[in-house]
Design an enzyme around this catalytic site. Sequence first.
Site, PDB file in Angstrom:
ATOM      1  N   CYS A  64      -1.788  -2.871   6.835  1.00  0.00           N
ATOM      2  CA  CYS A  64      -1.878  -1.573   7.527  1.00  0.00           C
ATOM      3  C   CYS A  64      -3.203  -1.460   8.287  1.00  0.00           C
ATOM      4  O   CYS A  64      -3.344  -0.609   9.159  1.00  0.00           O
ATOM      5  CB  CYS A  64      -1.707  -0.408   6.553  1.00  0.00           C
ATOM      6  SG  CYS A  64      -2.949  -0.310   5.264  1.00  0.00           S
ATOM      7  N   GLN A  72      -5.565  -0.476  -3.702  1.00  0.00           N
ATOM      8  CA  GLN A  72      -6.280  -1.602  -4.314  1.00  0.00           C
ATOM      9  C   GLN A  72      -7.272  -1.155  -5.397  1.00  0.00           C
ATOM     10  O   GLN A  72      -7.433  -1.822  -6.413  1.00  0.00           O
ATOM     11  CB  GLN A  72      -7.002  -2.386  -3.213  1.00  0.00           C
ATOM     12  CG  GLN A  72      -7.623  -3.676  -3.729  1.00  0.00           C
ATOM     13  CD  GLN A  72      -8.290  -4.456  -2.627  1.00  0.00           C
ATOM     14  OE1 GLN A  72      -7.824  -4.473  -1.492  1.00  0.00           O
ATOM     15  NE2 GLN A  72      -9.387  -5.125  -2.946  1.00  0.00           N
ATOM     16  N   HIS A 130      -5.213  -6.041   4.060  1.00  0.00           N
ATOM     17  CA  HIS A 130      -4.203  -4.988   4.145  1.00  0.00           C
ATOM     18  C   HIS A 130      -3.564  -5.013   5.530  1.00  0.00           C
ATOM     19  O   HIS A 130      -4.251  -4.810   6.534  1.00  0.00           O
ATOM     20  CB  HIS A 130      -4.840  -3.625   3.885  1.00  0.00           C
ATOM     21  CG  HIS A 130      -5.288  -3.444   2.464  1.00  0.00           C
ATOM     22  ND1 HIS A 130      -4.702  -2.544   1.596  1.00  0.00           N
ATOM     23  CD2 HIS A 130      -6.245  -4.083   1.760  1.00  0.00           C
ATOM     24  CE1 HIS A 130      -5.295  -2.628   0.425  1.00  0.00           C
ATOM     25  NE2 HIS A 130      -6.238  -3.552   0.487  1.00  0.00           N
ATOM     26  N   CYS A 186       0.854  -1.194   0.000  1.00  0.00           N
ATOM     27  CA  CYS A 186       0.000   0.000   0.000  1.00  0.00           C
ATOM     28  C   CYS A 186       0.886   1.240   0.000  1.00  0.00           C
ATOM     29  O   CYS A 186       1.892   1.307   0.703  1.00  0.00           O
ATOM     30  CB  CYS A 186      -0.968  -0.002   1.177  1.00  0.00           C
ATOM     31  SG  CYS A 186      -0.337   0.753   2.679  1.00  0.00           S
ATOM     32  N   GLU A 187       0.492   2.178  -0.833  1.00  0.00           N
ATOM     33  CA  GLU A 187       1.365   3.338  -0.994  1.00  0.00           C
ATOM     34  C   GLU A 187       1.227   4.337   0.155  1.00  0.00           C
ATOM     35  O   GLU A 187       1.983   5.290   0.233  1.00  0.00           O
ATOM     36  CB  GLU A 187       1.107   4.024  -2.341  1.00  0.00           C
ATOM     37  CG  GLU A 187      -0.220   4.722  -2.460  1.00  0.00           C
ATOM     38  CD  GLU A 187      -0.412   5.348  -3.847  1.00  0.00           C
ATOM     39  OE1 GLU A 187       0.357   5.014  -4.768  1.00  0.00           O
ATOM     40  OE2 GLU A 187      -1.336   6.144  -3.992  1.00  0.00           O
ATOM     41  N   HIS A 188       0.273   4.120   1.027  1.00  0.00           N
ATOM     42  CA  HIS A 188       0.102   5.059   2.137  1.00  0.00           C
ATOM     43  C   HIS A 188       0.997   4.707   3.330  1.00  0.00           C
ATOM     44  O   HIS A 188       1.441   5.583   4.062  1.00  0.00           O
ATOM     45  CB  HIS A 188      -1.365   5.090   2.578  1.00  0.00           C
ATOM     46  CG  HIS A 188      -2.279   5.541   1.489  1.00  0.00           C
ATOM     47  ND1 HIS A 188      -3.482   4.917   1.185  1.00  0.00           N
ATOM     48  CD2 HIS A 188      -2.147   6.535   0.582  1.00  0.00           C
ATOM     49  CE1 HIS A 188      -4.041   5.529   0.157  1.00  0.00           C
ATOM     50  NE2 HIS A 188      -3.258   6.505  -0.225  1.00  0.00           N
ATOM     51  N   HIS A 189       1.212   3.413   3.555  1.00  0.00           N
ATOM     52  CA  HIS A 189       2.022   2.991   4.706  1.00  0.00           C
ATOM     53  C   HIS A 189       3.243   2.167   4.304  1.00  0.00           C
ATOM     54  O   HIS A 189       4.055   1.822   5.140  1.00  0.00           O
ATOM     55  CB  HIS A 189       1.174   2.152   5.671  1.00  0.00           C
ATOM     56  CG  HIS A 189      -0.054   2.851   6.158  1.00  0.00           C
ATOM     57  ND1 HIS A 189      -1.264   2.758   5.511  1.00  0.00           N
ATOM     58  CD2 HIS A 189      -0.244   3.665   7.210  1.00  0.00           C
ATOM     59  CE1 HIS A 189      -2.160   3.486   6.162  1.00  0.00           C
ATOM     60  NE2 HIS A 189      -1.574   4.046   7.195  1.00  0.00           N
TER      61      HIS A 189
HETATM   62 ZN   LIG Z   1      -2.053   1.380   4.021  1.00  0.00          ZN
END
Ligand SMILES: [Zn+2]
Length: 218
Positions: A178, A148, A176, A107-110
């Site tokens: 995260c 996703q 996920h 995931c590109e956020h975490h």
């Molecule tokens: Zn994430």
Amino acid sequence: MTELAPRATARIHPDAPEEPAPAGPTLRVVHESGDIDLAAAEAAAGQFLNALGISTSSESLRGTPGRMARAYAELFSPRPFDLTTFPNDEGYDELVLARRIPVRSVCEHHLLPFVGTAHVGYLPGGRILGLSKLARVVEHFACRPQVQERLTKQVADWLQTHLEPKGVGVVIEAEHSCMTLRGVQATGSSTMTSTLLGLLRSDARSRSEFLALTGAAS
Ligand SMILES: [Zn+2]
């Protein structure tokens, strides 16, 4: 004497042969991304760990920054592949579906992994595709920092553009880390996303058949 117009060749990739093989045009699929500087990534990973209060001086942690750098480099480097399409000589017009294709992405956020499965199907038009290639297309778009929803849409759009089928459906279900390992710690929860194009979107029978076969309808 009548001059014939030059025969159109269906070359997609510049290295494809001038005379296409009977199988059809081959498209070399390579992910365009920036160069990987492993040494810089290793140094940064060491600083990152140190900043989090994790010493890398012990024997077992000494190699960790390098392993981190190589692991992420691998996760962001999809294998190139050749995509060959074949003429749909038999006029097969029912759903072609590859189920439970493994998905692993980050995931590109975490920058934490998410893993799950994808179901990818299409209603053939003039050309068909080797089934293993559906998995390769998923891998191609999964090997990068992702969300996703975008991954699902990219796989569907790519197939629509390159195969020109009558319909495309992609369903992805993933867990996920995260969400499960941190934050809300929603252990066991999964996220489902879908993209339907063409007849798989507009035709009720095709749509429900696809969703029933993927288990997404239940
Ligand atoms: Zn994430």
